[in-house]
Write a protein that holds these residues in place. Structure first.
Motif, mmCIF file in Angstrom:
data_model
loop_
_atom_site.group_PDB
_atom_site.id
_atom_site.type_symbol
_atom_site.label_atom_id
_atom_site.label_comp_id
_atom_site.label_asym_id
_atom_site.label_seq_id
_atom_site.Cartn_x
_atom_site.Cartn_y
_atom_site.Cartn_z
ATOM 1 N N ALA A 1 46.811 31.480 29.972
ATOM 2 C CA ALA A 1 46.049 32.004 31.112
ATOM 3 C C ALA A 1 45.623 30.914 32.093
ATOM 4 O O ALA A 1 44.973 31.220 33.085
ATOM 5 C CB ALA A 1 44.825 32.755 30.605
ATOM 6 N N HIS A 2 46.001 29.665 31.819
ATOM 7 C CA HIS A 2 45.653 28.535 32.690
ATOM 8 C C HIS A 2 44.137 28.363 32.818
ATOM 9 O O HIS A 2 43.643 27.970 33.878
ATOM 10 C CB HIS A 2 46.301 28.680 34.073
ATOM 11 N N ILE A 3 43.415 28.672 31.766
ATOM 12 C CA ILE A 3 41.958 28.571 31.777
ATOM 13 C C ILE A 3 41.543 27.160 31.386
ATOM 14 O O ILE A 3 42.050 26.615 30.401
ATOM 15 C CB ILE A 3 41.329 29.603 30.817
ATOM 16 N N GLN A 4 40.626 26.608 32.167
ATOM 17 C CA GLN A 4 40.097 25.281 31.850
ATOM 18 C C GLN A 4 38.595 25.358 31.603
ATOM 19 O O GLN A 4 38.162 25.285 30.469
ATOM 20 C CB GLN A 4 40.447 24.299 32.951
ATOM 21 N N ASN A 5 37.807 25.496 32.671
ATOM 22 C CA ASN A 5 36.348 25.477 32.542
ATOM 23 C C ASN A 5 35.680 26.801 32.873
ATOM 24 O O ASN A 5 34.503 26.981 32.586
ATOM 25 C CB ASN A 5 35.754 24.390 33.455
ATOM 26 N N GLU A 6 36.417 27.689 33.510
ATOM 27 C CA GLU A 6 35.857 28.969 33.934
ATOM 28 C C GLU A 6 36.838 30.088 33.625
ATOM 29 O O GLU A 6 38.043 29.868 33.579
ATOM 30 C CB GLU A 6 35.580 28.969 35.440
ATOM 31 N N ALA A 7 36.272 31.286 33.458
ATOM 32 C CA ALA A 7 37.089 32.470 33.213
ATOM 33 C C ALA A 7 36.409 33.675 33.848
ATOM 34 O O ALA A 7 35.199 33.670 34.068
ATOM 35 C CB ALA A 7 37.275 32.695 31.714
ATOM 36 N N VAL A 8 37.210 34.688 34.136
ATOM 37 C CA VAL A 8 36.702 35.956 34.637
ATOM 38 C C VAL A 8 37.126 37.022 33.634
ATOM 39 O O VAL A 8 38.302 37.106 33.273
ATOM 40 C CB VAL A 8 37.276 36.268 36.044
ATOM 41 N N LEU A 9 36.158 37.817 33.179
ATOM 42 C CA LEU A 9 36.417 38.909 32.253
ATOM 43 C C LEU A 9 36.374 40.209 33.050
ATOM 44 O O LEU A 9 35.368 40.492 33.713
ATOM 45 C CB LEU A 9 35.381 38.929 31.133
ATOM 46 N N PHE B 1 39.740 44.602 27.898
ATOM 47 C CA PHE B 1 39.445 43.798 29.073
ATOM 48 C C PHE B 1 40.411 42.633 29.142
ATOM 49 O O PHE B 1 41.073 42.303 28.158
ATOM 50 C CB PHE B 1 37.980 43.332 29.112
ATOM 51 N N ARG B 2 40.531 42.075 30.344
ATOM 52 C CA ARG B 2 41.402 40.918 30.547
ATOM 53 C C ARG B 2 40.559 39.694 30.829
ATOM 54 O O ARG B 2 39.492 39.787 31.446
ATOM 55 C CB ARG B 2 42.364 41.139 31.721
ATOM 56 N N ILE B 3 41.080 38.576 30.407
ATOM 57 C CA ILE B 3 40.442 37.288 30.666
ATOM 58 C C ILE B 3 41.391 36.500 31.555
ATOM 59 O O ILE B 3 42.553 36.289 31.198
ATOM 60 C CB ILE B 3 40.160 36.531 29.352
ATOM 61 N N TRP B 4 40.899 36.081 32.718
ATOM 62 C CA TRP B 4 41.699 35.417 33.739
ATOM 63 C C TRP B 4 41.120 34.064 34.111
ATOM 64 O O TRP B 4 39.909 33.869 34.050
ATOM 65 C CB TRP B 4 41.681 36.228 35.028
ATOM 66 N N GLU B 5 41.949 33.198 34.608
ATOM 67 C CA GLU B 5 41.498 32.015 35.337
ATOM 68 C C GLU B 5 41.063 32.565 36.698
ATOM 69 O O GLU B 5 41.758 33.403 37.287
ATOM 70 C CB GLU B 5 42.664 31.019 35.471
ATOM 71 N N PRO B 6 39.894 32.154 37.211
ATOM 72 C CA PRO B 6 39.329 32.809 38.404
ATOM 73 C C PRO B 6 40.248 32.878 39.619
ATOM 74 O O PRO B 6 40.349 33.943 40.253
ATOM 75 C CB PRO B 6 38.082 31.974 38.711
ATOM 76 N N GLU B 7 40.925 31.811 39.993
ATOM 77 C CA GLU B 7 41.778 31.848 41.187
ATOM 78 C C GLU B 7 42.968 32.777 40.985
ATOM 79 O O GLU B 7 43.364 33.509 41.902
ATOM 80 C CB GLU B 7 42.244 30.438 41.559
ATOM 81 N N PHE C 1 42.964 35.383 39.106
ATOM 82 C CA PHE C 1 42.437 36.746 39.192
ATOM 83 C C PHE C 1 42.246 37.160 40.649
ATOM 84 O O PHE C 1 42.599 38.283 41.029
ATOM 85 C CB PHE C 1 41.114 36.891 38.436
ATOM 86 N N ARG C 2 41.694 36.284 41.479
ATOM 87 C CA ARG C 2 41.500 36.630 42.888
ATOM 88 C C ARG C 2 42.827 37.001 43.548
ATOM 89 O O ARG C 2 42.924 37.970 44.293
ATOM 90 C CB ARG C 2 40.820 35.470 43.634
ATOM 91 N N SER C 3 43.856 36.243 43.248
ATOM 92 C CA SER C 3 45.181 36.525 43.798
ATOM 93 C C SER C 3 45.705 37.869 43.287
ATOM 94 O O SER C 3 46.221 38.686 44.057
ATOM 95 C CB SER C 3 46.136 35.392 43.426
ATOM 96 N N HIS C 4 45.577 38.093 41.990
ATOM 97 C CA HIS C 4 46.025 39.356 41.385
ATOM 98 C C HIS C 4 45.258 40.536 41.983
ATOM 99 O O HIS C 4 45.851 41.567 42.316
ATOM 100 C CB HIS C 4 45.827 39.302 39.868
ATOM 101 N N LEU C 5 43.954 40.387 42.145
ATOM 102 C CA LEU C 5 43.129 41.463 42.685
ATOM 103 C C LEU C 5 43.519 41.779 44.130
ATOM 104 O O LEU C 5 43.597 42.946 44.517
ATOM 105 C CB LEU C 5 41.646 41.104 42.595
ATOM 106 N N ALA C 6 43.782 40.760 44.919
ATOM 107 C CA ALA C 6 44.190 40.985 46.318
ATOM 108 C C ALA C 6 45.497 41.768 46.363
ATOM 109 O O ALA C 6 45.640 42.721 47.150
ATOM 110 C CB ALA C 6 44.335 39.647 47.047
ATOM 111 N N GLU C 7 46.449 41.399 45.516
ATOM 112 C CA GLU C 7 47.731 42.109 45.476
ATOM 113 C C GLU C 7 47.542 43.546 44.999
ATOM 114 O O GLU C 7 48.102 44.491 45.575
ATOM 115 C CB GLU C 7 48.697 41.369 44.542
#
Length: 158
Positions: free
Chosen positions: A104-112, A119-125, A127-133
């Motif tokens: 998931a390319h997660i380092q220091n932050e995640a979005v649930l 639920f899904r766990i994403w790397e924040p950036e 997720f933002r890209s996925h959500l926009a699409e």
């Protein structure tokens, strides 16, 4: 609420632990579990997580294929073989393995992100890209359904 809903931004602590929101933990506890079931998403750079309903969904998906078929064997291996059980500590945190974080390319932050039965766990950036699409696709679908509905209504009136 009996579904995973909403979106939560979380930080991983210095030991790599991530808090699981209380609402999500309550659903896991209702299943009688003290751990999360988690696996890399098959087609996204994200993680799928949940409890009994996630496992039931996986079981149902695999059972659609004939026993001993190549497709069933591959799907079972890809899903069951990749599942990790993440123990919830006394403060509601889990430790993501290096394999899960790398997927998931997660380092220091995640979005649930709640998806109802899981639920899904994403790397924040990402997720933002996925959500926009996804939002763009939903808007296009809404327009398509709206114009189809108007055409159907006009046809019925004629």
């Amino acid at each position: 609420m009996d579904r995973f809903v909403s979106t939560y931004a979380m930080r991983l602590d210095s030991k790599g632990r991530m808090s699981v929101p209380a609402a999500f933990r309550a659903l896991i506890a209702r299943d009688g579990l003290e751990h999360l079931i988690c696996h890399p998403a098959l087609d996204l750079p994200a993680l799928e997580a949940g409890g009994t309903r996630l496992m039931s969904g996986i079981d149902s998906l695999i059972e659609r294929f004939p026993p001993y078929s190549e497709a069933r064997e591959q799907l079972a291996g890809a899903l069951y073989g990749a599942i990790e059980t993440l123990k919830l500590d006394s403060e509601g945190r889990v430790m993501l393995s290096e394999n899960l974080k790398a997927h998931a390319h997660i380092q220091n932050e995640a979005v649930l992100v709640g998806l109802g039965d899981r639920f899904r766990i994403w790397e924040p950036e990402r997720f933002r890209s996925h959500l926009a699409e996804a939002t763009a696709k939903v808007r296009a679908l809404k327009q398509q359904l709206g114009s189809r509905g108007a055409r159907d209504i006009r046809a019925e009136e004629a």
